[in-house]
Design a protein around this motif. Structure first.
Motif, mmCIF file in Angstrom:
data_model
loop_
_atom_site.group_PDB
_atom_site.id
_atom_site.type_symbol
_atom_site.label_atom_id
_atom_site.label_comp_id
_atom_site.label_asym_id
_atom_site.label_seq_id
_atom_site.Cartn_x
_atom_site.Cartn_y
_atom_site.Cartn_z
ATOM 1 N N GLU A 1 -6.641 3.994 -8.096
ATOM 2 C CA GLU A 1 -7.167 3.020 -8.916
ATOM 3 C C GLU A 1 -6.092 2.035 -9.601
ATOM 4 O OE1 GLU A 1 -10.154 2.652 -10.208
ATOM 5 O OE2 GLU A 1 -11.047 4.415 -9.034
ATOM 6 N N HIS A 2 -5.101 2.434 -9.619
ATOM 7 C CA HIS A 2 -3.838 1.839 -9.946
ATOM 8 C C HIS A 2 -3.753 0.667 -8.935
ATOM 9 C CE1 HIS A 2 0.426 1.206 -11.520
ATOM 10 N NE2 HIS A 2 0.048 0.143 -11.536
ATOM 11 N N PHE A 3 -3.933 0.989 -7.589
ATOM 12 C CA PHE A 3 -3.645 -0.157 -6.574
ATOM 13 C C PHE A 3 -4.721 -0.971 -6.396
ATOM 14 C CE2 PHE A 3 -4.740 -1.038 -1.998
ATOM 15 C CZ PHE A 3 -3.561 -1.875 -1.564
ATOM 16 N N ARG A 4 -5.955 -0.506 -6.686
ATOM 17 C CA ARG A 4 -7.283 -1.473 -6.824
ATOM 18 C C ARG A 4 -7.148 -2.493 -7.898
ATOM 19 N NH1 ARG A 4 -10.097 3.225 -4.721
ATOM 20 N NH2 ARG A 4 -10.544 3.969 -6.628
ATOM 21 N N GLU A 5 -6.553 -1.946 -8.944
ATOM 22 C CA GLU A 5 -6.377 -2.910 -10.029
ATOM 23 C C GLU A 5 -5.215 -3.894 -9.666
ATOM 24 O OE1 GLU A 5 -5.121 -3.290 -15.040
ATOM 25 O OE2 GLU A 5 -5.447 -1.346 -13.922
ATOM 26 N N ILE A 6 -4.515 -3.728 -9.080
ATOM 27 C CA ILE A 6 -3.184 -4.690 -8.591
ATOM 28 C C ILE A 6 -3.914 -5.669 -7.798
ATOM 29 C CG2 ILE A 6 -1.295 -4.851 -7.209
ATOM 30 C CD1 ILE A 6 -0.028 -2.399 -8.426
ATOM 31 N N MET A 7 -4.630 -5.152 -6.635
ATOM 32 C CA MET A 7 -5.346 -6.152 -5.655
ATOM 33 C C MET A 7 -6.358 -6.971 -6.408
ATOM 34 S SD MET A 7 -4.113 -5.846 -2.657
ATOM 35 C CE MET A 7 -5.439 -6.742 -2.062
ATOM 36 N N ALA B 1 0.725 -1.366 0.014
ATOM 37 C CA ALA B 1 -0.004 -0.070 -0.242
ATOM 38 C C ALA B 1 1.047 1.170 -0.123
ATOM 39 C CB ALA B 1 -0.954 -0.057 1.138
ATOM 40 N N PRO B 2 2.003 1.282 0.770
ATOM 41 C CA PRO B 2 2.659 2.660 0.664
ATOM 42 C C PRO B 2 3.255 2.961 -0.661
ATOM 43 C CG PRO B 2 3.327 1.167 2.687
ATOM 44 C CD PRO B 2 2.324 0.283 1.659
ATOM 45 N N LEU B 3 3.169 1.924 -1.523
ATOM 46 C CA LEU B 3 3.847 2.286 -2.903
ATOM 47 C C LEU B 3 2.823 2.793 -3.690
ATOM 48 C CD1 LEU B 3 5.639 -1.151 -3.586
ATOM 49 C CD2 LEU B 3 6.525 1.040 -2.530
#
Length: 245
Positions: free
Chosen positions: A210-216, A200-202
């Protein structure tokens, strides 16, 4: 510091950075009525509005908490269960912390449960279901009660029904469910810590959300597959028959 109104009068909260929303703007943002937002506030699911003069305003934290409540509702959580879950969130949790919890709650498998009433469920099963049958299917994780209806893992229903036909004991299903719950909770805590501390800190900025949600979303099926692989390997080790001397 800005003082909050409502039942927690006297408790102060730091004024958030960024834009604040009026009640009308908040309801438009989250798609709820004014009455529902006020109800959530009265039940402690959402903090009271931030007072500035005679007006109340809402921050990103309010939006994040409402989104979390809606996510929990979509998973069939009762109001009392949501209250218990929300009560465990630290008062100083940031909107990013709350958003991460919501992301982790989203389904980890692509096949979403199907909502059915009792008649629809029995029609899909091709048989009547007694109370013991329902309890066994619940323990097997095939379905869960949601008010007067059931959320059914349709891709697993035929397997559960066949186990009923084979006389699979309810007590075994309950015992196995206890094992899954105990160890699943520990794994969930540890995986949450890994994602929260290292991933998450990245992607901390709003532009990266949105980028983080797609990764998840892409990580989840791989995580489920990795869990199954690890479980199969562990079962193979546990099932080895020791050689006789």
């Amino acid at each position: 510091m800005v003082k909050s109104e409502g039942p927690t009068s006297g408790v102060t909260h730091a004024a958030p950075t960024g834009s604040l929303l009026t009640l009308d703007q908040l309801t438009a943002r989250v798609g709820l009525s004014v009455r529902t937002v006020r109800f959530y506030t009265s039940r402690g699911l959402v903090p009271p509005p931030i007072r500035r003069g005679r007006s109340g305003y809402y921050s990103a934290e309010h939006v994040a908490r409402i989104d979390l409540v809606l996510e929990l509702q979509s998973h069939g959580f009762t109001l009392s269960a949501i209250e218990r879950y929300v009560a465990g969130i630290p008062d100083d949790a940031s909107p990013e912390d709350i958003a991460l919890a919501r992301t982790m709650l989203a389904p980890w498998q692509s096949d979403l449960p199907v909502e059915m009433d009792r008649a629809q469920l029995e029609a899909r099963c091709g048989r009547e279901l007694g109370a013991d049958d329902i309890a066994t299917l619940q323990a097997l994780g095939v379905l869960r009660l949601r008010g007067t209806t059931y959320l059914v893992a349709s891709n697993q229903l035929s397997i559960g029904v066949r186990l009923l036909e084979l006389g699979f004991p309810r007590e075994v299903a309950v015992a196995a469910a206890g094992v899954y719950a105990e160890h699943g909770e520990q794994m969930a805590k540890e995986l949450y810590e890994v994602i929260n501390d290292k991933l998450a800190p990245l992607y901390d900025g709003a532009s990266q959300s949105e980028h983080f949600r797609e990764i998840m979303e892409r990580l989840k099926p791989l995580s489920v597959g990795g869990l199954v692989t690890a479980y199969e390997a562990a079962v193979a080790r546990a099932a080895r028959i020791p050689r006789r001397s």
